[in-house]
Every structure is written in C-alpha cells, then in structure tokens.
Enzyme design. Structure first.
Site, short mmCIF file in Angstrom:
data_model
loop_
_atom_site.label_atom_id
_atom_site.label_comp_id
_atom_site.label_asym_id
_atom_site.label_seq_id
_atom_site.Cartn_x
_atom_site.Cartn_y
_atom_site.Cartn_z
N GLY A 12 21.86 90.81 62.69
CA GLY A 12 21.05 91.00 62.13
C GLY A 12 22.06 91.38 60.15
O GLY A 12 20.63 91.49 59.64
N SER A 13 23.22 90.12 60.15
CA SER A 13 23.33 91.09 58.50
C SER A 13 22.24 89.81 57.89
O SER A 13 22.87 90.20 56.99
CB SER A 13 25.23 90.71 58.94
OG SER A 13 25.56 89.38 59.19
N MET A 89 19.70 83.16 68.82
CA MET A 89 20.45 82.49 69.54
C MET A 89 19.69 81.94 70.90
O MET A 89 20.54 81.63 72.26
CB MET A 89 22.09 82.91 70.76
CG MET A 89 23.01 83.70 69.48
SD MET A 89 22.90 82.05 68.10
CE MET A 89 24.78 82.81 68.38
N ARG A 90 18.47 81.10 70.55
CA ARG A 90 17.99 80.34 71.35
C ARG A 90 17.28 78.89 71.06
O ARG A 90 17.17 79.13 69.67
CB ARG A 90 16.83 81.49 71.58
CG ARG A 90 16.10 80.82 73.09
CD ARG A 90 15.12 81.59 73.06
NE ARG A 90 14.37 81.34 74.72
CZ ARG A 90 14.46 81.57 75.58
NH1 ARG A 90 15.28 82.35 76.27
NH2 ARG A 90 12.95 81.18 76.19
N LEU A 91 17.34 78.26 71.92
CA LEU A 91 16.90 76.38 71.26
C LEU A 91 15.28 76.54 71.24
O LEU A 91 14.83 76.90 72.19
CB LEU A 91 17.42 75.57 72.22
CG LEU A 91 17.63 74.24 71.80
CD1 LEU A 91 18.89 73.82 70.24
CD2 LEU A 91 18.71 73.69 73.56
N ASN A 106 18.38 77.30 59.46
CA ASN A 106 18.44 77.56 60.22
C ASN A 106 20.00 77.70 60.22
O ASN A 106 20.56 76.79 58.58
CB ASN A 106 19.04 77.03 61.80
CG ASN A 106 20.33 77.72 62.61
OD1 ASN A 106 20.40 78.87 62.45
ND2 ASN A 106 21.39 77.33 62.85
N HIS A 108 25.01 78.27 60.14
CA HIS A 108 25.52 78.09 61.30
C HIS A 108 26.57 78.26 60.58
O HIS A 108 27.00 77.24 59.62
CB HIS A 108 25.48 76.45 62.25
CG HIS A 108 26.23 76.57 63.06
ND1 HIS A 108 25.94 76.69 64.50
CD2 HIS A 108 27.32 75.96 63.36
CE1 HIS A 108 27.00 77.15 64.64
NE2 HIS A 108 27.97 75.95 64.23
C1 GAR Z 1 25.96 84.10 62.00
O1 GAR Z 1 27.36 84.31 62.15
C2 GAR Z 1 25.53 82.96 62.07
O2 GAR Z 1 25.36 82.08 61.55
C3 GAR Z 1 25.70 82.75 63.39
O3 GAR Z 1 25.18 83.77 64.43
C4 GAR Z 1 25.85 84.77 63.26
C5 GAR Z 1 24.60 86.28 63.50
O4 GAR Z 1 25.13 86.86 62.81
N1 GAR Z 1 24.46 81.74 64.09
C6 GAR Z 1 24.30 80.59 65.14
O5 GAR Z 1 25.83 80.57 65.42
C7 GAR Z 1 23.49 79.73 65.46
N2 GAR Z 1 24.17 78.76 66.09
P1 GAR Z 1 23.88 87.72 61.96
O6 GAR Z 1 23.10 88.54 63.01
O7 GAR Z 1 24.48 89.17 61.90
O8 GAR Z 1 23.02 87.18 61.03
#
Ligand code: GAR
Length: 188
Positions: A12-13, A89-91, A106, A108
């Site tokens: 969740g950063s 992380m879910r479609l 979103n 990425h």
């Molecule tokens: C982040 O790097 C985000 O870009 C990625 O998951 C991480 C979540 O970090 N998302 C994906 O890869 C989507 N396909 P966080 O929970 O610390 O924000």
C-alpha cells in the site's frame, strides 16, 4: 471534493503517497474508502492508522464477476467518483469496468506496453533495458493495458540489482500517481 476509492492488495505504499498528498493539501480529493482483496494487506493497517475507512473484501475463492459486484456495492455506498488501483493484483471484469466507465485508473511499474503482468521490474531488468519506469493508465478489461495518462522514465544503472531498480521505480511511482491524480481530478 471528489471522492477516491483506493483498491490495494498488499503493502500500500502508493495508497500512502496519495493519502499523504491529500493530507498535505497537494491533492484536492477525499479518500472515501480503501479496499483490499487480501485481509492481511499492510495497507489496510496504514489506512486505519490514518483514520480512513479500510474495508477487507476477501477475494479468495470468489468468482470474478461476483467479487466485482461486491466491489461496486462498497464503492457506490461510498459515493466514489474515481477508483484508483494501487497494487491491486486482481483482474477486473466488465461488471466493474462498466459500473465505473472511464473512472478507473491503475499504476504499473514499467513503461507500458512493455512488461505487463507480475514482476515488471524484474522482467525489464532481465531483458536488459537501460530505461524503464512506470505508467498510470485508464483500466480496460485486458491486464495492464488501456489509454496511458502519464509515464515516468527511470534509468537502469550499471550496478543495479533488481531491488535497487524496484526502489527507484517505486519512488517515481509515488510522485507520478499524485501528479496524474492532480490532473485527472480537474477533468472529472
Ligand atoms: C507497485 O509497484 C505497483 O506499480 C504494482 O504493484 C506495486 C504495489 O506496491 N502494480 C502492478 O504491478 C500492477 N500490475 P504498493 O502496494 O506499495 O503500492
């Protein structure tokens, strides 16, 4: 004030970066609800500690459309204007995409359309690219695809490990997500 619904699955950063920007007045919005599909997500604790509404909506074993109907219900109950996926992380299915048409974004950790999917930073590192980065885009049914809102480039440095690179991308993500939201929120 526009209302945000933030969807997370873990650390969740990115959510936290958005929440700090709201607190500091850098982002004119209200976080109406933070939802995690994983009950153990650290981001839920962070949300509660910040006094935000944090909802655990476990997705394990739940059919995708049925899950999305639950999501739509919670988001609608909270009058959410814009849905921000932040490591969710879910479609999503058409149930969500149509309920919030053009209002789901979103982040990425790559320069899409390169390296969609899991471990995008490692995919880029292993490929040997010299520049990668992060992308904020509108969400469509296809994973990590959809009209691009903004991107930030991040160099791969000669002695980088995947971990070094991931940290540098994450710092760029936090900045990019807030900047993109500042922009998007003036248009909805
Ligand atoms: C982040 O790097 C985000 O870009 C990625 O998951 C991480 C979540 O970090 N998302 C994906 O890869 C989507 N396909 P966080 O929970 O610390 O924000």
């Amino acid at each position: 004030m526009k209302k945000l619904g933030i969807l997370i699955s873990g650390r969740g950063s990115n959510f936290e970066a958005i929440a700090r920007a709201v607190q500091d007045g850098r982002l004119q919005a209200q976080i109406a609800v933070v939802i995690s599909n994983r009950p153990e997500a650290k981001g839920l604790e962070t949300a509660r500690a910040m006094g935000l509404q944090a909802v655990s909506l476990p997705s394990k074993g739940v059919e995708r459309s049925a899950y999305d109907r639950q999501l739509v219900q919670v988001l609608r109950q909270n009058n959410v204007d814009l849905v921000c996926l932040a490591g969710f992380m879910r479609l999503l299915t058409p149930v969500m995409i149509q309920a919030f048409a053009g209002r789901i974004i979103n982040i990425h950790p790559s320069l899409l359309p390169a390296f969609p999917g899991l471990d995008a930073q490692k995919q880029a590192f292993d490929y040997g690219v010299k520049i990668t980065g992060c992308t904020v885009h509108y969400v469509i049914e296809e994973m990590d695809a959809g009209p691009i809102l903004r991107q930030a480039a991040v160099p791969v440095l000669p002695n980088d490990t995947v971990d070094d690179l991931s940290k540098r991308i994450l710092a760029a993500e936090h900045q990019l997500y807030v900047e993109t939201l500042q922009d998007v929120l003036t248009k909805i």
